[in-house]
Design an enzyme around this catalytic site. Structure first.
Site, PDB file in Angstrom:
ATOM      1  N   HIS A  66      25.074   8.656   3.141  1.00  0.00           N
ATOM      2  CA  HIS A  66      24.565  10.020   3.331  1.00  0.00           C
ATOM      3  C   HIS A  66      25.317  10.670   4.489  1.00  0.00           C
ATOM      4  O   HIS A  66      25.519  10.051   5.531  1.00  0.00           O
ATOM      5  CB  HIS A  66      23.069   9.998   3.659  1.00  0.00           C
ATOM      6  CG  HIS A  66      22.232   9.603   2.503  1.00  0.00           C
ATOM      7  ND1 HIS A  66      20.938   9.187   2.642  1.00  0.00           N
ATOM      8  CD2 HIS A  66      22.501   9.554   1.170  1.00  0.00           C
ATOM      9  CE1 HIS A  66      20.433   8.898   1.452  1.00  0.00           C
ATOM     10  NE2 HIS A  66      21.372   9.112   0.541  1.00  0.00           N
ATOM     11  N   ASP A  77      15.931   6.959  -0.608  1.00  0.00           N
ATOM     12  CA  ASP A  77      16.997   6.931  -1.608  1.00  0.00           C
ATOM     13  C   ASP A  77      17.428   5.474  -1.845  1.00  0.00           C
ATOM     14  O   ASP A  77      17.366   4.647  -0.940  1.00  0.00           O
ATOM     15  CB  ASP A  77      18.191   7.770  -1.114  1.00  0.00           C
ATOM     16  CG  ASP A  77      19.149   8.157  -2.242  1.00  0.00           C
ATOM     17  OD1 ASP A  77      18.766   8.024  -3.416  1.00  0.00           O
ATOM     18  OD2 ASP A  77      20.271   8.597  -1.936  1.00  0.00           O
ATOM     19  N   SER A 121      22.397   5.027   4.709  1.00  0.00           N
ATOM     20  CA  SER A 121      22.069   6.342   5.250  1.00  0.00           C
ATOM     21  C   SER A 121      22.185   6.265   6.767  1.00  0.00           C
ATOM     22  O   SER A 121      23.186   5.775   7.292  1.00  0.00           O
ATOM     23  CB  SER A 121      20.681   6.754   4.772  1.00  0.00           C
ATOM     24  OG  SER A 121      20.406   8.071   5.144  1.00  0.00           O
TER      25      SER A 121
END
Lengths: 286, 200
Positions: free
Chosen positions: B42, B135, B15
């Protein structure tokens, strides 16, 4: 039907059992309720089913199977879990811009226009299309059929009412799609929702239709079905694309999601690409 | 004699800070890397495919945005497109979903990791890099449950430590390594690559 994909010799036993249970569940759903998810993308269906049994605190897929066979309400809930209704007005504004620039001009030569939104979900994109056609001076001679397999979203789409909280984003999408008018002229707002104008809904027909199990119901000049095929396996994608092809008149348009394509399907040779990025095709011959 | 390779695919989740990490990691992977690599980074839903373009430019292996129903091949890294979840099917092809965001993310690392673990079972290596959210933790646990191998970037080495830290708290990974350590591990004979053959 024998499904070879679950007979993977690498699978450990837990994984294999789960896949067998899932296969039986989809078979049970089909036999009892007539909804056919057997040729859906399996990884996706498995995720949704596991999500549902976790929420319901059921121990495994087999217990879900038993419950939904005797309890219609349980099936109705699972159906909502398997129905993906993530959508927005003028979703992917580039698509609508392309329809305005590359398709609307050709539609203007038609005396009467029929459009099918296949997998319309809660209707946001149907209303977007109606607005676009109105601005292009085409809506008065257009009939839009909007269908989905999920009765709940069809009912919701018919109501022309959407949450107020997204309207800023929708307005921005509308502008990016090439919209020149004041977007707020198309709806009236209440405390928490917006209701779209009657002048937009007048030529819309909403109905339940299942792309997997139902047949052609009308000949149309344009089919919009974005991010519906991604949930199907290649075989079912091909079958549904053939259904679209049967429904489209020669010279008609097909609009798919930007990660979807007809290139691997039987219908590909009959179509030419209008917009490669936005996945807009034209049926050039029968 | 040749034996079945222990690992058949590598999944990577990243991310915040991930672009730097991937730009360091992927160019170090040689062209003959015997596994496919699947990546969720992401990214903003409206971004173009610049991530793939940048990474492909600096890497020896082929790096591309994943396509619908594409077969997964060794020597290629597949990047999840913006605003789509990337899933692995049992027949080792890729599929997409636009269902709700998972951990506020689409693509979500958990979605890729869980479906890849179902497809590859113990033949999967999961790598979780830098990030500022949660996540990937569920996905890493699921890879473990299916018998796969998990590596988390050392939070002290990560540009954003939250994501690796969260994963380590949820389930102890097989290895906690710096980015350099992860690269070294991926290239080590007997891990993804076969044992070095004796001189012929």
């Amino acid at each position: 039907m024998i499904v070879t994909s679950i007979q993977n010799p690498d699978l450990d036993d837990d994984s294999l059992v789960e896949n067998v249970e899932l296969e039986l569940l989809l078979q049970a759903v089909y036999l009892k309720y007539g909804y056919d998810f057997r040729e859906y993308s399996r990884a996706h269906i498995k995720r949704r089913v596991l999500h549902y049994i976790a929420n319901k605190r059921l121990p495994n897929i087999s217990s879900l199977q038993h419950e939904l066979l005797i309890e219609k309400k349980c099936f109705d809930e699972l159906l909502q879990e398997l129905s993906i209704n993530v959508t927005e007005m003028f979703r992917g504004p580039g698509f609508y811009k392309s329809i305005r620039e590359k398709v609307a001009g050709l539609l203007k030569t038609y005396p009467y226009i029929k459009i099918w939104h296949a997998g319309c979900s809660t209707g946001e994109e149907v209303y977007s299309m109606a607005i676009l056609l109105k601005e292009e001076g085409l809506y008065d001679r257009t009939q839009i059929y909007a269908t989905d397999f999920n009765p709940r979203v069809v009912k919701s789409a018919r109501e022309a009412t959407f949450p107020l909280k997204y309207i800023k984003e929708y307005t921005s999408n509308y502008q990016k799609s090439g919209g020149q008018e004041s977007f707020s002229d198309y709806y009236r707002a209440t405390n928490s929702s917006v209701i779209f104008d009657r002048s937009l809904t007048k030529n819309m027909v909403f109905a339940e239709h299942n792309l997997v199990t139902d047949r052609v119901f009308a000949e149309v000049n344009m089919i919009i079905s974005r991010n519906v095929l991604i949930y199907f396996n290649r075989h079912l994608q091909n079958k549904v694309l053939s259904l679209f092809d049967e429904s489209l008149s020669t010279g008609g348009f097909l609009g798919l999601g930007n990660k979807e394509t007809i290139s691997f399907s039987d219908i590909a040779p009959k179509y030419k690409i209008i917009d490669a990025r936005e996945k807009i095709y034209k049926k050039s011959h029968e | 004699m040749n034996s079945v390779p222990a690992y058949q695919a590598v999944v990577i989740g990243a991310s915040s800070g991930g672009l730097h990490a991937l730009k360091k990691m992927l160019p170090a992977i040689p062209r003959d890397f015997p596994c496919p690599i699947l990546i969720v980074q992401h990214i903003s839903p409206v971004s173009e495919n610049y991530l793939t373009v940048i990474l492909d430019k600096v890497s020896q292996i082929n790096i591309k945005e994943a396509d619908e129903k594409e077969p997964i091949l060794a020597g290629t890294a597949y990047v999840a497109p913006p605003d789509y979840h990337l899933l692995v099917e049992a027949d080792k092809t890729l599929s997409f979903s636009v269902e709700d965001k998972v951990n506020y993310s689409r693509p979500s690392i958990d979605v890729l990791f869980q479906t890849a673990a179902d497809a590859y079972n113990e033949h999967l290596v999961g790598i979780l890099l830098t990030g500022a959210n949660a996540d990937g933790s569920e996905g890493m646990s699921y890879i473990k449950k299916r018998g796969g191998f998990t590596i988390v970037q050392d939070p002290a080495d990560a540009e954003s430590p939250v994501m690796p830290k969260t994963a380590i708290m949820q389930q102890e990974p097989d290895m906690i390594l710096t980015l350099d350590g992860i690269i070294e591990q991926l290239l080590k004979p007997g891990f993804i690559f076969p044992e070095k053959k004796s001189h012929q």
